[in-house]
Enzyme design. Structure first.
Site, PDB file in Angstrom:
ATOM      1  N   LYS A  22       4.952 -23.843   5.053  1.00 61.18           N
ATOM      2  CA  LYS A  22       3.332 -23.644   4.933  1.00 61.18           C
ATOM      3  C   LYS A  22       3.056 -22.793   3.946  1.00 61.18           C
ATOM      4  O   LYS A  22       1.647 -22.995   3.001  1.00 61.18           O
ATOM      5  CB  LYS A  22       2.473 -22.628   6.124  1.00 61.18           C
ATOM      6  CG  LYS A  22       1.527 -22.687   5.709  1.00 61.18           C
ATOM      7  CD  LYS A  22       0.651 -21.460   7.394  1.00 61.18           C
ATOM      8  CE  LYS A  22       1.097 -20.355   7.754  1.00 61.18           C
ATOM      9  NZ  LYS A  22       0.540 -19.235   6.848  1.00 61.18           N
ATOM     10  N   ASN A  23       3.439 -21.835   3.915  1.00 63.87           N
ATOM     11  CA  ASN A  23       3.391 -21.014   2.170  1.00 63.87           C
ATOM     12  C   ASN A  23       3.428 -21.200   1.608  1.00 63.87           C
ATOM     13  O   ASN A  23       3.115 -21.022   0.219  1.00 63.87           O
ATOM     14  CB  ASN A  23       3.792 -18.928   3.291  1.00 63.87           C
ATOM     15  CG  ASN A  23       2.672 -18.539   4.146  1.00 63.87           C
ATOM     16  OD1 ASN A  23       2.339 -19.279   4.331  1.00 63.87           O
ATOM     17  ND2 ASN A  23       4.096 -17.389   4.617  1.00 63.87           N
ATOM     18  N   CYS A 116      -8.488  -8.101   8.952  1.00 62.86           N
ATOM     19  CA  CYS A 116      -7.854  -9.819  10.701  1.00 62.86           C
ATOM     20  C   CYS A 116      -6.849  -8.940  11.470  1.00 62.86           C
ATOM     21  O   CYS A 116      -6.933  -7.302  10.878  1.00 62.86           O
ATOM     22  CB  CYS A 116      -7.307 -10.217   9.175  1.00 62.86           C
ATOM     23  SG  CYS A 116      -5.147  -9.756   8.504  1.00 62.86           S
ATOM     24  N   ARG A 121      -5.270  -5.408   5.033  1.00 64.79           N
ATOM     25  CA  ARG A 121      -4.634  -6.560   4.070  1.00 64.79           C
ATOM     26  C   ARG A 121      -5.367  -6.639   3.034  1.00 64.79           C
ATOM     27  O   ARG A 121      -6.523  -7.679   2.832  1.00 64.79           O
ATOM     28  CB  ARG A 121      -4.847  -7.932   4.049  1.00 64.79           C
ATOM     29  CG  ARG A 121      -3.311  -7.642   5.823  1.00 64.79           C
ATOM     30  CD  ARG A 121      -3.254  -9.186   6.883  1.00 64.79           C
ATOM     31  NE  ARG A 121      -2.614  -9.832   5.681  1.00 64.79           N
ATOM     32  CZ  ARG A 121      -2.161 -11.496   5.561  1.00 64.79           C
ATOM     33  NH1 ARG A 121      -2.882 -11.303   7.129  1.00 64.79           N
ATOM     34  NH2 ARG A 121      -1.343 -12.041   5.592  1.00 64.79           N
ATOM     35  N   ASP A 306       7.398 -11.971   9.012  1.00 61.81           N
ATOM     36  CA  ASP A 306       6.626 -13.289   9.363  1.00 61.81           C
ATOM     37  C   ASP A 306       7.531 -13.547  10.636  1.00 61.81           C
ATOM     38  O   ASP A 306       7.623 -14.631  11.225  1.00 61.81           O
ATOM     39  CB  ASP A 306       7.184 -14.447   8.235  1.00 61.81           C
ATOM     40  CG  ASP A 306       5.287 -14.294   7.903  1.00 61.81           C
ATOM     41  OD1 ASP A 306       3.902 -13.199   8.116  1.00 61.81           O
ATOM     42  OD2 ASP A 306       4.764 -15.144   7.123  1.00 61.81           O
ATOM     43  N   ARG A 398      -2.074 -23.464  13.351  1.00 55.94           N
ATOM     44  CA  ARG A 398      -2.164 -22.589  12.270  1.00 55.94           C
ATOM     45  C   ARG A 398      -0.727 -23.237  11.413  1.00 55.94           C
ATOM     46  O   ARG A 398      -0.746 -24.056  10.068  1.00 55.94           O
ATOM     47  CB  ARG A 398      -2.644 -21.633  12.038  1.00 55.94           C
ATOM     48  CG  ARG A 398      -4.138 -21.404  12.379  1.00 55.94           C
ATOM     49  CD  ARG A 398      -4.268 -20.061  12.215  1.00 55.94           C
ATOM     50  NE  ARG A 398      -4.472 -19.809  10.827  1.00 55.94           N
ATOM     51  CZ  ARG A 398      -4.523 -18.702   9.961  1.00 55.94           C
ATOM     52  NH1 ARG A 398      -4.239 -17.413  10.715  1.00 55.94           N
ATOM     53  NH2 ARG A 398      -4.046 -18.478   8.954  1.00 55.94           N
TER      54      ARG A 398
HETATM   55  C1  UD1 Z   1       1.599 -13.260   1.847  1.00 52.86           C
HETATM   56  C2  UD1 Z   1       2.105 -14.817   3.858  1.00 52.86           C
HETATM   57  C3  UD1 Z   1       2.222 -14.312   4.799  1.00 52.86           C
HETATM   58  C4  UD1 Z   1       2.901 -12.589   4.642  1.00 52.86           C
HETATM   59  C5  UD1 Z   1       3.360 -11.724   3.628  1.00 52.86           C
HETATM   60  C6  UD1 Z   1       4.482 -10.678   3.159  1.00 52.86           C
HETATM   61  C7  UD1 Z   1       0.799 -16.333   2.470  1.00 52.86           C
HETATM   62  C8  UD1 Z   1      -0.155 -17.162   3.031  1.00 52.86           C
HETATM   63  N1  UD1 Z   1       0.751 -15.436   3.775  1.00 52.86           N
HETATM   64  O1  UD1 Z   1       0.299 -12.828   2.511  1.00 52.86           O
HETATM   65  O2  UD1 Z   1       2.749 -14.866   5.810  1.00 52.86           O
HETATM   66  O3  UD1 Z   1       3.391 -11.804   6.173  1.00 52.86           O
HETATM   67  O4  UD1 Z   1       3.059 -12.668   2.565  1.00 52.86           O
HETATM   68  O5  UD1 Z   1       5.324 -11.850   3.060  1.00 52.86           O
HETATM   69  O6  UD1 Z   1       1.909 -16.488   1.701  1.00 52.86           O
HETATM   70  N2  UD1 Z   1      -2.145  -5.472  -0.107  1.00 52.86           N
HETATM   71  C9  UD1 Z   1      -2.331  -4.679  -0.718  1.00 52.86           C
HETATM   72  N3  UD1 Z   1      -3.234  -5.202  -2.148  1.00 52.86           N
HETATM   73  C10 UD1 Z   1      -3.328  -6.425  -2.865  1.00 52.86           C
HETATM   74  C11 UD1 Z   1      -2.793  -6.895  -2.127  1.00 52.86           C
HETATM   75  C12 UD1 Z   1      -1.549  -6.986  -0.859  1.00 52.86           C
HETATM   76  O7  UD1 Z   1      -2.087  -3.607  -0.079  1.00 52.86           O
HETATM   77  O8  UD1 Z   1      -4.205  -7.044  -3.394  1.00 52.86           O
HETATM   78  C13 UD1 Z   1      -0.647  -5.147   0.898  1.00 52.86           C
HETATM   79  C14 UD1 Z   1      -0.444  -5.680   1.653  1.00 52.86           C
HETATM   80  O9  UD1 Z   1      -1.522  -5.348   2.707  1.00 52.86           O
HETATM   81  C15 UD1 Z   1       0.838  -6.169   2.904  1.00 52.86           C
HETATM   82  C16 UD1 Z   1       1.687  -6.036   1.525  1.00 52.86           C
HETATM   83  O10 UD1 Z   1       0.253  -5.792   0.529  1.00 52.86           O
HETATM   84  O11 UD1 Z   1       0.394  -5.104   3.651  1.00 52.86           O
HETATM   85  C17 UD1 Z   1       2.450  -7.403   1.930  1.00 52.86           C
HETATM   86  O12 UD1 Z   1       0.896  -7.960   1.741  1.00 52.86           O
HETATM   87  P1  UD1 Z   1       1.423  -9.257   0.879  1.00 52.86           P
HETATM   88  O13 UD1 Z   1       2.547 -10.152   0.307  1.00 52.86           O
HETATM   89  O14 UD1 Z   1       0.159  -9.464  -0.264  1.00 52.86           O
HETATM   90  O15 UD1 Z   1       0.796 -10.880   1.738  1.00 52.86           O
HETATM   91  P2  UD1 Z   1       0.132 -12.119   2.056  1.00 52.86           P
HETATM   92  O16 UD1 Z   1       0.177 -12.418   0.389  1.00 52.86           O
HETATM   93  O17 UD1 Z   1      -1.528 -11.820   2.350  1.00 52.86           O
END
Ligand code: UD1
Length: 419
Positions: A22-23, A116, A121, A306, A398
């Protein structure tokens, strides 16, 4: 709202097919916005999140067709560059259209995702990175308004923390920027390498995806391509835990050992064997016993956040104790009170949960709160005495395709109650 009822105590024995990730699929779909030509994607999973992304792309004017597991996407006549709140709120990954839209059309308006269930996030890294590439960004009425009328320009971007989504958004944006972009402290998840593989097939010039330094040399335009989505390592890991929690013996067809190596190494001292087979992976307990092990979530190649809820479910019935520490998301322990309602012994201290194994879980009515938390309750239900009913199954849909059919085919007593 559908519910799932499980009568626990059955060993899972058999084969479970693993679908496309999915991701990875969601990001590759967003990448279709980077070209006016057709992108053909194979091994697509049938999931609610994929339907949501398809509907978002449809609202932007992208034409799509699904035939079995193949999806074709054509972004020739893009009529809108706005991702509305209604959709982004439902699925955070919608924010991944931001980079491709600004890169190709010089503008995008994407709703801020907001809070969320698993924490605040933010998307600040996506925004700051695009600014480094020359986009002008304002936050207006809950929307990210990005403009780059003369196109994006390559730059060096050093991420202060590792972010999967920000790495992907900026990698996609940089494919059409003028000159070279260097992403430093990039996320190394296999789904990023898969996205890069697709982008390269579309004519992008990318080096180092899958490492913490990704170099992208911008090109004037991308073209159509055909790409096969890699197997879902989280689905693989989830069913591995299902085999382990029921003392079963399951082959995960199309599962890849390399994608779940961190999990396999964690499960080994817990008494669970994960071995590669000709078709995928085989999972079973070594000698029937399950032992508590400590787990800390980390960015890839570490143990994935995850799979944290799922391994916690497993540890609730292990001998001894397990300290489970979540380092990626704050507030990702919503499954704890639900597992405790089933008789688990868990104490949370900040980012760590101390799980002391109990002899058995007892079925109960429980509530799914997010995708991975809900599947951990299904796992607990498979091992529990009596009936477990998991409410709010839409969270499960989902990210897990036909979860009840896949488990039932291996002997689980599980049914969906429509409602
Ligand atoms: C993706 C995955 C999710 C997985 C996560 C971590 C998808 C659709 N989702 O989520 O299933 O749990 O990677 O492996 O692929 N952060 C910030 N600022 C930002 C972006 C992120 O502070 O602009 C923080 C987040 O709050 C979190 C950390 O960075 O604490 C990691 O998040 P991130 O790797 O970005 O997760 P996603 O891409 O949202």
């Amino acid at each position: 709202m559908d519910r799932i009822r499980i009568r626990g105590g059955r060993r899972l024995v058999g084969r479970i097919p693993i679908g496309g990730a999915k991701n990875a699929a969601l990001k590759v779909m967003a990448a279709s916005l980077l070209t006016e030509e057709t992108l053909v994607l194979d091994n697509m999973p049938h999931l609610a999140d994929i339907a949501t992304m398809r509907s978002l792309l449809g609202q932007l004017g992208v034409e799509s067709v699904i035939q079995k597991r193949t999806m074709t996407l054509t972004a020739r006549d893009v009529t809108s560059t706005t991702a509305p709140y209604d959709i982004v709120r439902k699925m955070r990954a919608s924010v991944l259209v931001l980079g491709p839209l600004v890169a190709r059309f010089g503008r995008a308006r994407v709703s801020l995702p907001g809070g969320c269930a698993i924490g605040t996030r933010p998307v600040d890294l996506h925004i700051k990175g695009l600014e480094r590439l020359g986009a002008e960004i304002t936050l207006d009425a809950g929307y990210i308004d990005a403009k780059a009328p003369r196109g994006l320009v390559g730059a060096e971007i050093v991420f202060p923390i590792v972010s999967v989504g920000a790495t992907e958004n900026l990698m996609m944006a940089a494919t059409l920027a003028k000159g070279e972009t260097l992403l430093v402290n990039a996320a190394r998840e296999p789904e990023i390498a898969d996205l890069a593989k697709c982008l390269v097939a579309m004519g992008a010039r990318i080096d180092g995806a899958g490492t913490d330094k990704i170099r992208i040399e911008g090109v004037p335009a991308l073209h159509g391509a055909r790409h096969t989505i890699l197997p879902d390592r989280i689905e693989t890991g989830t069913y591995a835990m299902a085999a382990a929690i029921t003392d079963g013996d399951v082959e995960l067809v199309n599962g890849s050992y390399d994608l779940v190596a961190a999990m396999a190494k964690t499960l080994e001292p817990a008494g669970v064997e994960v071995t590669p087979t000709a078709d995928g992976l085989r999972v079973r307990r070594r000698n029937g016993r399950l032992t508590g092990v400590d787990v800390m979530t980390e960015p890839f190649p570490g143990f994935p956040t995850d799979l944290q809820a799922q391994i916690m479910a497993l540890m609730t019935i292990a001998e001894g104790a397990a300290m489970i520490t979540e380092t990626i998301f704050e507030n990702r322990f919503m499954h704890v009170p639900e597992l405790m309602r089933m008789g688990a012994n868990i104490n949370v201290h900040g980012a760590s949960a101390m799980v002391r194994g109990v002899k058995r879980l007892i079925g109960a009515e429980v509530m799914a709160t997010d995708l991975r938390a809900s599947v951990s309750l299904v796992l607990a239900g498979l091992a529990a005495e009596g009936d477990t009913v998991v409410n709010r199954v839409y969270h499960l849909d989902r990210g897990y395709e036909r979860v009840e059919d896949k488990l039932a085919a291996c002997g689980a007593e599980i049914e969906r109650i429509k409602g």
